[in-house]
Design an enzyme around this catalytic site. Structure first.
Site, PDB file in Angstrom:
ATOM      1  N   GLY A  11      -0.664  11.122  -2.317  1.00 20.87           N
ATOM      2  CA  GLY A  11      -1.004  11.063  -0.888  1.00 20.87           C
ATOM      3  C   GLY A  11       0.236  10.757  -0.064  1.00 20.87           C
ATOM      4  O   GLY A  11       1.024   9.892  -0.429  1.00 20.87           O
ATOM      5  N   ALA A  22      17.166   8.148   3.304  1.00 22.65           N
ATOM      6  CA  ALA A  22      18.072   7.171   2.688  1.00 22.65           C
ATOM      7  C   ALA A  22      18.562   7.655   1.322  1.00 22.65           C
ATOM      8  O   ALA A  22      19.736   7.490   0.979  1.00 22.65           O
ATOM      9  CB  ALA A  22      17.359   5.820   2.559  1.00 22.65           C
ATOM     10  N   ARG A  72      -1.242  16.545  -5.014  1.00 21.27           N
ATOM     11  CA  ARG A  72      -1.762  15.869  -6.213  1.00 21.27           C
ATOM     12  C   ARG A  72      -1.858  16.986  -7.251  1.00 21.27           C
ATOM     13  O   ARG A  72      -2.869  17.680  -7.303  1.00 21.27           O
ATOM     14  CB  ARG A  72      -3.133  15.256  -5.935  1.00 21.27           C
ATOM     15  CG  ARG A  72      -3.119  14.203  -4.809  1.00 21.27           C
ATOM     16  CD  ARG A  72      -4.401  13.423  -4.802  1.00 21.27           C
ATOM     17  NE  ARG A  72      -4.561  12.604  -3.611  1.00 21.27           N
ATOM     18  CZ  ARG A  72      -4.018  11.384  -3.460  1.00 21.27           C
ATOM     19  NH1 ARG A  72      -3.268  10.875  -4.404  1.00 21.27           N
ATOM     20  NH2 ARG A  72      -4.237  10.694  -2.366  1.00 21.27           N
ATOM     21  N   GLY A 104      -0.312   7.363  -9.490  1.00 24.46           N
ATOM     22  CA  GLY A 104      -0.481   8.648 -10.190  1.00 24.46           C
ATOM     23  C   GLY A 104       0.873   9.324 -10.390  1.00 24.46           C
ATOM     24  O   GLY A 104       1.138   9.908 -11.457  1.00 24.46           O
ATOM     25  N   THR A 126       2.706   4.578  -0.964  1.00 24.10           N
ATOM     26  CA  THR A 126       1.258   4.763  -0.827  1.00 24.10           C
ATOM     27  C   THR A 126       0.756   3.781   0.225  1.00 24.10           C
ATOM     28  O   THR A 126       1.225   2.639   0.261  1.00 24.10           O
ATOM     29  CB  THR A 126       0.497   4.513  -2.149  1.00 24.10           C
ATOM     30  OG1 THR A 126      -0.897   4.316  -1.849  1.00 24.10           O
ATOM     31  CG2 THR A 126       0.982   3.284  -2.903  1.00 24.10           C
ATOM     32  N   ILE A 127      -0.191   4.214   1.039  1.00 27.41           N
ATOM     33  CA  ILE A 127      -0.716   3.282   2.044  1.00 27.41           C
ATOM     34  C   ILE A 127      -1.525   2.159   1.389  1.00 27.41           C
ATOM     35  O   ILE A 127      -1.759   1.128   2.002  1.00 27.41           O
ATOM     36  CB  ILE A 127      -1.573   3.990   3.123  1.00 27.41           C
ATOM     37  CG1 ILE A 127      -2.824   4.623   2.521  1.00 27.41           C
ATOM     38  CG2 ILE A 127      -0.750   4.982   3.911  1.00 27.41           C
ATOM     39  CD1 ILE A 127      -3.883   4.968   3.566  1.00 27.41           C
ATOM     40  N   ASP A 128      -1.967   2.365   0.140  1.00 24.44           N
ATOM     41  CA  ASP A 128      -2.885   1.405  -0.503  1.00 24.44           C
ATOM     42  C   ASP A 128      -2.219   0.083  -0.898  1.00 24.44           C
ATOM     43  O   ASP A 128      -2.917  -0.909  -1.118  1.00 24.44           O
ATOM     44  CB  ASP A 128      -3.515   2.021  -1.758  1.00 24.44           C
ATOM     45  CG  ASP A 128      -4.523   3.106  -1.419  1.00 24.44           C
ATOM     46  OD1 ASP A 128      -4.768   3.332  -0.227  1.00 24.44           O
ATOM     47  OD2 ASP A 128      -5.052   3.727  -2.360  1.00 24.44           O
ATOM     48  N   ASP A 130      -1.019  -0.798  -3.686  1.00 24.90           N
ATOM     49  CA  ASP A 130      -1.660  -1.267  -4.926  1.00 24.90           C
ATOM     50  C   ASP A 130      -0.760  -1.150  -6.151  1.00 24.90           C
ATOM     51  O   ASP A 130      -1.234  -0.868  -7.246  1.00 24.90           O
ATOM     52  CB  ASP A 130      -2.974  -0.492  -5.149  1.00 24.90           C
ATOM     53  CG  ASP A 130      -2.762   1.011  -5.214  1.00 24.90           C
ATOM     54  OD1 ASP A 130      -1.649   1.476  -4.882  1.00 24.90           O
ATOM     55  OD2 ASP A 130      -3.702   1.719  -5.605  1.00 24.90           O
ATOM     56  N   ARG A 155     -13.842  -3.020  18.892  1.00 22.58           N
ATOM     57  CA  ARG A 155     -14.335  -4.328  19.355  1.00 22.58           C
ATOM     58  C   ARG A 155     -14.760  -4.250  20.826  1.00 22.58           C
ATOM     59  O   ARG A 155     -15.773  -4.826  21.217  1.00 22.58           O
ATOM     60  CB  ARG A 155     -13.242  -5.389  19.176  1.00 22.58           C
ATOM     61  CG  ARG A 155     -13.640  -6.757  19.664  1.00 22.58           C
ATOM     62  CD  ARG A 155     -14.696  -7.408  18.801  1.00 22.58           C
ATOM     63  NE  ARG A 155     -14.137  -7.935  17.577  1.00 22.58           N
ATOM     64  CZ  ARG A 155     -14.863  -8.556  16.644  1.00 22.58           C
ATOM     65  NH1 ARG A 155     -16.168  -8.730  16.798  1.00 22.58           N
ATOM     66  NH2 ARG A 155     -14.303  -8.994  15.550  1.00 22.58           N
ATOM     67  N   ALA A 187     -12.226  -9.720  12.179  1.00 28.93           N
ATOM     68  CA  ALA A 187     -13.503  -9.173  11.702  1.00 28.93           C
ATOM     69  C   ALA A 187     -14.379 -10.289  11.131  1.00 28.93           C
ATOM     70  O   ALA A 187     -13.869 -11.301  10.629  1.00 28.93           O
ATOM     71  CB  ALA A 187     -13.251  -8.115  10.639  1.00 28.93           C
ATOM     72  N   GLU A 222     -13.067   1.554   0.998  1.00 25.13           N
ATOM     73  CA  GLU A 222     -13.806   2.708   0.459  1.00 25.13           C
ATOM     74  C   GLU A 222     -14.130   2.546  -1.023  1.00 25.13           C
ATOM     75  O   GLU A 222     -15.123   3.079  -1.503  1.00 25.13           O
ATOM     76  CB  GLU A 222     -13.038   4.014   0.678  1.00 25.13           C
ATOM     77  CG  GLU A 222     -11.725   4.074  -0.070  1.00 25.13           C
ATOM     78  CD  GLU A 222     -11.016   5.412   0.030  1.00 25.13           C
ATOM     79  OE1 GLU A 222     -11.669   6.438   0.220  1.00 25.13           O
ATOM     80  OE2 GLU A 222      -9.776   5.411  -0.094  1.00 25.13           O
ATOM     81  N   GLN A 254      -5.511   7.026   8.986  1.00 22.51           N
ATOM     82  CA  GLN A 254      -4.738   5.911   8.411  1.00 22.51           C
ATOM     83  C   GLN A 254      -3.477   6.380   7.692  1.00 22.51           C
ATOM     84  O   GLN A 254      -2.594   5.595   7.384  1.00 22.51           O
ATOM     85  CB  GLN A 254      -5.603   5.132   7.408  1.00 22.51           C
ATOM     86  CG  GLN A 254      -6.784   4.460   8.056  1.00 22.51           C
ATOM     87  CD  GLN A 254      -7.862   4.091   7.049  1.00 22.51           C
ATOM     88  OE1 GLN A 254      -7.862   3.003   6.503  1.00 22.51           O
ATOM     89  NE2 GLN A 254      -8.784   5.006   6.793  1.00 22.51           N
ATOM     90  N   ARG A 255      -3.417   7.665   7.377  1.00 20.03           N
ATOM     91  CA  ARG A 255      -2.251   8.152   6.618  1.00 20.03           C
ATOM     92  C   ARG A 255      -1.151   8.711   7.515  1.00 20.03           C
ATOM     93  O   ARG A 255      -0.040   8.964   7.042  1.00 20.03           O
ATOM     94  CB  ARG A 255      -2.719   9.219   5.623  1.00 20.03           C
ATOM     95  CG  ARG A 255      -3.455   8.660   4.432  1.00 20.03           C
ATOM     96  CD  ARG A 255      -2.702   8.886   3.138  1.00 20.03           C
ATOM     97  NE  ARG A 255      -2.631  10.277   2.823  1.00 20.03           N
ATOM     98  CZ  ARG A 255      -3.497  10.903   2.021  1.00 20.03           C
ATOM     99  NH1 ARG A 255      -4.464  10.235   1.441  1.00 20.03           N
ATOM    100  NH2 ARG A 255      -3.366  12.176   1.794  1.00 20.03           N
TER     101      ARG A 255
HETATM  102  O1  F6P Z   1      -3.866   6.851  -2.298  1.00 19.18           O
HETATM  103  C1  F6P Z   1      -3.878   6.813  -0.931  1.00 19.18           C
HETATM  104  C2  F6P Z   1      -5.189   7.290  -0.386  1.00 19.18           C
HETATM  105  O2  F6P Z   1      -5.056   7.400   1.006  1.00 19.18           O
HETATM  106  C3  F6P Z   1      -6.402   6.443  -0.763  1.00 19.18           C
HETATM  107  O3  F6P Z   1      -6.536   5.299   0.028  1.00 19.18           O
HETATM  108  C4  F6P Z   1      -7.510   7.434  -0.605  1.00 19.18           C
HETATM  109  O4  F6P Z   1      -8.623   7.107  -1.403  1.00 19.18           O
HETATM  110  C5  F6P Z   1      -6.897   8.702  -1.086  1.00 19.18           C
HETATM  111  O5  F6P Z   1      -5.512   8.578  -0.869  1.00 19.18           O
HETATM  112  C6  F6P Z   1      -7.399   9.955  -0.403  1.00 19.18           C
HETATM  113  O6  F6P Z   1      -6.735  11.024  -0.961  1.00 19.18           O
HETATM  114  P1  F6P Z   1      -6.854  12.537  -0.484  1.00 19.18           P
HETATM  115  O7  F6P Z   1      -6.131  12.656   0.818  1.00 19.18           O
HETATM  116  O8  F6P Z   1      -6.211  13.314  -1.570  1.00 19.18           O
HETATM  117  O9  F6P Z   1      -8.316  12.811  -0.322  1.00 19.18           O
END
Ligand code: F6P
Length: 322
Positions: A11, A22, A72, A104, A126-128, A130, A155, A187, A222, A254-255
């Site tokens: 993603g 850079a 991907r 991944g 990655t935005i996650d 993680d 809000r 929240a 999610e 969000q991306r």
């Molecule tokens: O891994 C980043 C992410 O934005 C996750 O938060 C989300 O579940 C996933 O990618 C969505 O991926 P795609 O854009 O391939 O549907």
């Protein structure tokens, strides 16, 4: 070291361009040629790349997305795909490869290095957020700021109508986007995969809501076991039919967007240090930042799932939202 490759994979995330810039400029500084593969591992399999120079990465530090494009790659999950990629890299006589991507992408790097022992280093993108071995991944800071901006807007309307909003944010397996954005937006509820049985505690909390604030926001990651914002809204409705409930799934907004200042600086640090790491003999490691220091983590460890959220932040969220 004469020639390296770079790619963005998985993603996209805001700040990937800053990182790429850079990588390219640091490599050029050391007289290293840079091949930028297009669409992640797909470009390696198909031998599709551009030679990147200082000017190829001009004017991109502020841009979201990735100028190299990303994918991907399903083909890279096959033995045949990895072997073709390894063969192509060998023929190109690359001395190293920089992967900008998430778990991944780093799992892919592990497979690739089994077929061709080229030094590979990774920049966590990655935005996650993680990945193990870094405080922040490229894209996370921008994503949480995007979410907070959206929650502030929600809000306003929630407060005007005395409504309950259930907001779904990204985070396939992780609640890190949800936790920070929930804290920052004040929240009232949070549902994340790392905290089990939290739907029940949310329902308990809801019973007290009736006498307090007029608008409520519940942030749901999610990947939470509750099954997403619509299911949570149904559950609240079933328990508290008097609530006027709305659902918003924030999705891919969000991306995107211009990376924040912090993102641009951190992404630049990762890209710069990726090249110096290759020059220093590092391989099969992710470059991360912990407590403002550059840290190298083996790919095998970096991709391990983060099971626990920062307990202090979780506790604070509980206290401040009660
Ligand atoms: O891994 C980043 C992410 O934005 C996750 O938060 C989300 O579940 C996933 O990618 C969505 O991926 P795609 O854009 O391939 O549907």
């Amino acid at each position: 070291m004469k020639k390296i490759g770079v790619l963005t994979s998985g993603g996209d995330s805001p700040g990937m361009n800053a990182c790429l810039r850079a990588v390219v400029r640091t490599a050029v500084h050391h007289n290293i040629e840079v091949l930028g593969f297009l669409r992640g591992y797909e470009g390696v399999i198909d031998n599709k790349y551009n030679i990147l120079t200082t000017t190829s990465v001009s004017g991109i530090i502020q841009r979201g997305g990735t100028i190299l494009k990303t994918a991907r790659s399903e083909r890279f999950r096959t033995d045949e795909g990895v072997k073709t990629a390894a063969k192509n890299l060998k023929e190109l006589k690359l001395d190293g490869l920089v992967i900008i991507g998430g778990d991944g992408s780093f799992r892919g790097a592990i497979e690739l290095s089994k077929h061709y022992n080229i030094p590979i280093v990774g920049c966590a993108g990655t935005i996650d957020n993680d990945l193990v071995g870094t405080d922040f991944t490229i894209g996370y800071d921008t994503a949480i700021n995007t979410v907070v901006e959206a929650l502030d807007k929600i809000r306003d309307t929630a407060e005007s109508h005395d409504r309950v909003f259930v907001i779904e944010v990204m985070g396939r397996d992780a609640g890190l986007i949800a936790l920070r954005s929930a804290i920052a937006s004040g929240a009232e509820g949070l549902l994340v995969p790392e905290l089990k049985r939290d739907v029940n505690s949310l329902l308990d909390k809801i019973k007290n809501w009736r006498t307090s604030k007029s608008s409520k926001i519940v942030v749901v990651a999610e990947g939470d076991e509750s099954g997403g914002a619509y299911k949570v809204a149904d559950l609240i409705k079933a328990n508290c039919p008097e609530f006027d409930i709305r659902v918003t799934v924030l999705g891919h907004i969000q991306r995107g967007g211009n990376p924040t200042c912090m993102e641009r600086v951190n992404a630049s640090l990762l890209g710069y240090n990726a090249v110096t790491a290759l020059l220093g003999g590092h391989k099969n490691e992710m470059i991360g930042i912990i407590d403002k220091k550059i840290i190298y983590t083996p790919f095998e460890k970096a991709v391990k799932h983060i099971e626990e959220l920062n307990p202090d932040l979780v506790k604070m969220m509980e206290v401040l939202s009660s």
